[in-house]
Design an enzyme around this catalytic site. Structure first.
Site, PDB file in Angstrom:
ATOM      1  N   SER A 177     -28.368 -24.590   4.570  1.00 13.90           N
ATOM      2  CA  SER A 177     -29.373 -23.774   3.896  1.00 13.90           C
ATOM      3  C   SER A 177     -30.539 -24.734   3.587  1.00 13.90           C
ATOM      4  O   SER A 177     -30.953 -24.407   4.722  1.00 13.90           O
ATOM      5  CB  SER A 177     -29.242 -23.751   2.007  1.00 13.90           C
ATOM      6  OG  SER A 177     -29.358 -22.568   1.023  1.00 13.90           O
ATOM      7  N   ASP A 202     -23.103 -24.856  -2.216  1.00 14.91           N
ATOM      8  CA  ASP A 202     -22.090 -23.720  -1.224  1.00 14.91           C
ATOM      9  C   ASP A 202     -21.409 -25.226  -0.541  1.00 14.91           C
ATOM     10  O   ASP A 202     -22.149 -26.305   0.219  1.00 14.91           O
ATOM     11  CB  ASP A 202     -22.486 -23.182  -0.464  1.00 14.91           C
ATOM     12  CG  ASP A 202     -21.736 -21.942   0.181  1.00 14.91           C
ATOM     13  OD1 ASP A 202     -20.689 -22.062  -0.222  1.00 14.91           O
ATOM     14  OD2 ASP A 202     -22.146 -22.150   1.542  1.00 14.91           O
ATOM     15  N   HIS A 213     -28.249 -19.993   5.195  1.00 15.50           N
ATOM     16  CA  HIS A 213     -27.868 -19.046   4.589  1.00 15.50           C
ATOM     17  C   HIS A 213     -29.791 -18.361   4.570  1.00 15.50           C
ATOM     18  O   HIS A 213     -30.649 -18.888   5.325  1.00 15.50           O
ATOM     19  CB  HIS A 213     -28.019 -19.543   2.850  1.00 15.50           C
ATOM     20  CG  HIS A 213     -27.172 -20.287   2.110  1.00 15.50           C
ATOM     21  ND1 HIS A 213     -27.244 -21.247   1.527  1.00 15.50           N
ATOM     22  CD2 HIS A 213     -25.723 -19.859   2.648  1.00 15.50           C
ATOM     23  CE1 HIS A 213     -26.166 -21.463   1.747  1.00 15.50           C
ATOM     24  NE2 HIS A 213     -24.718 -20.962   1.902  1.00 15.50           N
TER      25      HIS A 213
END
Length: 199
Positions: free
Chosen positions: A19, A139, A46
């Site tokens: 991310s 995540d 992401h």
């Protein structure tokens, strides 16, 4: 943090999640994997779903591997990196075909590392390697549990070397991570795992 080597001729896929700070981390890992990687690489980074992404083109300039945005229904090929498109979950079936999904956000994100890792765990079982790189949030933590439960191997970037520690630290905290490595060592380690078994 290590464990015994797995049985020979096992690995068939590498799944990577990142991310915040991930583009630099992915560049470092993918750029060092070499052109002859005998497995496909599936990537969740992401991204802002409101904008068209050039991530595949950026990464393609920094690695000898083929890099492309994943397309629904395509079959994964060795030596190719498949990037989850913005706003779409990336999943893989047991026969190696990719699926894209717009189901609900997971931990406020889509694509979700948890869903990618879960599908890789189900599709490949002990033949899967999952790797969590820099990023905020958690995540990937549920997903690494799934990979571990199915007999796969889990690698996390050492949070001390991560630009953002949330994702790798959350993965480590699950107890499912087999190897915690500095960013600059991950590619060589992955290459060693997937190539040693084919010699």
């Amino acid at each position: 943090m290590t464990r015994d080597r797995p049985p020979a001729d096992r690995y068939r896929v590498v799944a990577v999640a990142a991310s915040a700070g991930g583009i630099q981390a992915l560049t470092a890992v993918l750029g060092a994997l070499g052109p002859e990687l005998p497995v496909p690489v599936l990537v969740v980074q992401h991204l802002d779903p409101r904008h068209r992404t050039v991530l595949a083109q950026v990464l393609a300039r920094r690695t000898a591997l083929q890099v492309k945005l994943a397309e629904a229904g395509e079959r994964v090929r060795p030596g190719t990196v498949y990037i989850a498109p913005p706003g779409r979950h990336l999943l893989v079936s047991s026969n190696g075909f990719l699926r894209l999904s717009t189901t609900e956000l997971v931990h406020f994100v889509r694509p979700s590392a948890d869903l990618l890792f879960g599908s890789v765990a189900s599709a490949y079982g002990p033949a899967a390697i999952a790797c969590v790189l820099t990023g905020t949030g958690r995540d990937g933590a549920t997903g690494v549990d799934a990979v571990k439960a199915h007999g796969g191997t889990v690698i996390a970037q050492d949070p001390k070397t991560a630009e953002f520690t949330g994702m790798p630290q959350s993965a480590v905290d699950t107890g499912a991570v087999d190897f915690v490595l500095p960013l600059e060592e991950i590619a060589a380690f992955v290459r060693g795992l997937v190539e040693a078994e084919r010699q």
